[in-house]
Design an enzyme around this catalytic site. Structure first.
Site, PDB file in Angstrom:
ATOM      1  N   LYS A   1       0.868  -1.178   0.000  1.00  0.00           N
ATOM      2  CA  LYS A   1       0.000   0.000   0.000  1.00  0.00           C
ATOM      3  C   LYS A   1       0.904   1.226   0.000  1.00  0.00           C
ATOM      4  CE  LYS A   1      -3.927   2.025   2.514  1.00  0.00           C
ATOM      5  NZ  LYS A   1      -4.960   1.798   3.538  1.00  0.00           N
TER       6      LYS A   1
ATOM      7  N   SER B   1      -9.861   2.082   2.510  1.00  0.00           N
ATOM      8  CA  SER B   1      -8.909   2.808   1.695  1.00  0.00           C
ATOM      9  C   SER B   1      -7.907   1.918   0.959  1.00  0.00           C
ATOM     10  CB  SER B   1      -8.135   3.798   2.573  1.00  0.00           C
ATOM     11  OG  SER B   1      -7.352   3.126   3.536  1.00  0.00           O
TER      12      SER B   1
ATOM     13  N   SER C   1     -10.231  -0.238   6.746  1.00  0.00           N
ATOM     14  CA  SER C   1      -9.628  -0.178   5.407  1.00  0.00           C
ATOM     15  C   SER C   1      -8.930  -1.425   4.907  1.00  0.00           C
ATOM     16  CB  SER C   1      -8.621   0.964   5.355  1.00  0.00           C
ATOM     17  OG  SER C   1      -9.317   2.152   5.151  1.00  0.00           O
TER      18      SER C   1
HETATM   19  N1  GLN Z   1     -13.542   4.325   5.861  1.00  0.00           N
HETATM   20  C1  GLN Z   1     -12.897   4.805   7.022  1.00  0.00           C
HETATM   21  C2  GLN Z   1     -12.526   6.268   6.843  1.00  0.00           C
HETATM   22  O1  GLN Z   1     -12.813   6.802   5.845  1.00  0.00           O
HETATM   23  C3  GLN Z   1     -11.714   3.954   7.362  1.00  0.00           C
HETATM   24  C4  GLN Z   1     -10.448   4.325   6.684  1.00  0.00           C
HETATM   25  C5  GLN Z   1      -9.270   3.486   7.123  1.00  0.00           C
HETATM   26  O2  GLN Z   1      -9.413   2.456   7.799  1.00  0.00           O
HETATM   27  N2  GLN Z   1      -8.106   3.944   6.765  1.00  0.00           N
HETATM   28  O3  GLN Z   1     -11.958   6.873   7.677  1.00  0.00           O
END
Ligand code: GLN
Length: 481
Positions: free
Chosen positions: A76, A151, A175
């Site tokens: 990532k 994400s 995410s």
């Molecule tokens: N969807 C969540 C957010 O937008 C989680 C994002 C994440 O785990 N990095 O913050």
């Protein structure tokens, strides 16, 4: 070869059916042929991958391989990689080259992996769709009109499309698990403190944890064995030993107590998703587990609590990107004020700016007690709920997400925020959690979530593996041209 699990490719490499260099050529060609439709890679590192493949072949010839020697993976793009761009999918860091490797990157390199590149994500890991990336959205290999999730959308899409066998991910509020669920993959986030955050670009430090996305629980176990462990460079790292997860996968789950929070399978849940989850739970019952109804009474407030604390931490973390110390700098600034303002206005995307506004507000003198402090108190209640349920049952199960993968053209970030309802609890409480493939609705994957006790990744991996020995959802691959 792209359909192989890590274990299967290990076998093919060790029996000399293929060489690591041939593996490299195969996966490079898959990426070059198909990624223009999916957009999972931000940076490709073929030269480095070829050198790693050659080294892997030498290690195999000498019998010095590990489980991961020559296995194709991607990182990532929030894991810092020495000499290779690390963008966090932001214009702010578009040309950033880290002078050091993240601990996770270093550890995986030491295991002999072949890294094909850095994969797409929501900007600074803020989002659940991958649409907030400066480098464009990621298309779900199961249906290009739908998102791959976020994400870690690039990590999930790259594994799903067969470009790599596993990818690192991160999980601040879901995410790792949500994109794994959206792409029919197995994803696991560690207990807070289990894997070093050193060299991971932070979003919200008290939630961020590393994760991995792969096809099977067994493959996740191999990756985690290499990634986990104490690191003095991360002050929140826990100094406790890391079990050999892959050696603990075949324990019986007879008598396992599974807590099903009634709030996770409420009448509001999409009945088609509820059906898939119920069928998976019946499978666990048939395997000897006992289902116990439990309650997580603060489930209705986990989303507002998370979206108060996480942006507050983000606003502080992102303060260093000012065009002077770090990141993008605007052209021809009039004066210092103009330099700060335009560098941040031009360098950050809309979702990141929105979170900086929300977080700065929650930390402001007039709102601090009413929002930030209050949210911290409720966070404690949520953590207590999870830990008290987990003192009565071995694991908690339910859906990973209340919705199928969103359409690319669906609107509204509020809906996306709300769909974090089942995942953010584990982050508020710092617990390990997974998503595993459990079935399909309208040709789109549905994930089953498994949440465990702190530092008991071995148990959730074992529980996931037991299911994958009896079912074949995880073996299903998308077909696309
Ligand atoms: N969807 C969540 C957010 O937008 C989680 C994002 C994440 O785990 N990095 O913050």
């Amino acid at each position: 070869m792209k359909n192989y699990s890590i274990k299967e490719l290990r076998n093919a490499l060790d029996t000399k059916e293929v060489s690591s260099v041939e593996v490299f050529e195969h996966f490079k060609s898959e990426i070059e042929t198909h990624d223009h439709k999916i957009n999972s890679f931000i940076t490709k590192t073929y030269d480095q991958a070829l050198a790693q493949a050659q080294k892997a072949d030498e290690a195999i010839a000498k019998g010095e391989q590990t489980m991961l020697t020559g296995i194709p993976i991607a990182h990532k793009d929030l894991y810092c990689t020495k000499g290779v761009k690390t963008t966090a999918a932001s214009k702010m860091l578009e040309n950033f080259v880290s002078p050091y490797d993240a601990t996770v990157v270093e550890k995986l390199d030491q295991s002999g992996v072949m890294v094909l590149g850095k994969v797409n994500m929501d900007e600074f890991a803020m989002g659940g769709t991958n649409r907030t990336s400066h480098f464009g959205t990621v298309h779900n290999p199961w249906n290009f009109d739908h998102v791959a999730g976020g994400s870690s959308g690039g990590s999930a899409a790259a594994v799903s499309a067969g470009f790599v066998l596993a990818a690192t991910a991160s999980d601040t509020g879901g995410s790792t698990r949500q994109p794994a669920s959206f792409c029919n993959l197995t994803g696991i986030k560690a207990t807070y403190g289990r894997i070093s955050r050193w060299g991971m670009i932070p979003f919200a430090c008290s939630f961020d944890q590393a994760g991995v996305i792969a096809k099977t629980a067994e493959d996740c176990a191999y990756m985690f064995e290499s990634m986990a462990g104490f690191d003095a460079k991360d002050s929140t790292s826990h100094n406790i030993s890391v079990p050999k997860y892959s050696g603990l996968l075949n324990q019986s789950i007879d008598g396992l107590r599974i807590g099903i929070p009634k709030e996770f399978l409420s009448p509001d849940l999409d009945p088609a998703i509820a059906d898939v989850i119920q069928t998976a739970l019946k499978q666990y019952e048939a395997m000897g587990a006992t289902l116990v109804e439990v309650t997580l009474p603060n489930t209705d407030v986990v989303v507002p609590v998370y979206y108060t604390i996480a942006p507050a931490e983000a606003s502080s973390n992102l303060a260093c990107f000012d065009g002077v110390r770090y990141g993008y700098r605007c052209d021809d600034p009039k004066d210092l004020q103009d330099l700060y303002m335009r560098s941040r206005a031009e360098g950050f995307g809309d979702e990141v700016k929105k979170r900086i506004f929300m977080g700065t507000y929650a930390l402001s003198a007039s709102a601090y007690d009413a929002y930030y402090v209050k949210a911290q108190k409720v966070r404690r209640l949520v953590a207590n709920d999870y830990n008290s349920v987990l003192s009565q049952v071995d694991v908690i199960m339910g859906p990973t997400a209340p919705e199928l993968p969103f359409r690319q053209d669906s609107t509204g970030s509020t809906q996306v925020y709300l769909s974090d309802i089942f995942t953010v609890g584990a982050n508020l409480a710092g617990l390990p959690a997974m998503s595993i493939p459990a079935g399909f609705v309208n040709g789109l994957p549905v994930g089953l979530q498994i949440i465990g006790r702190a530092f008991d990744e071995a148990k959730i991996l074992n529980v996931a593996h037991a299911y994958q020995r009896e079912t074949d959802w995880h073996t299903k691959q998308p077909k696309f041209d």
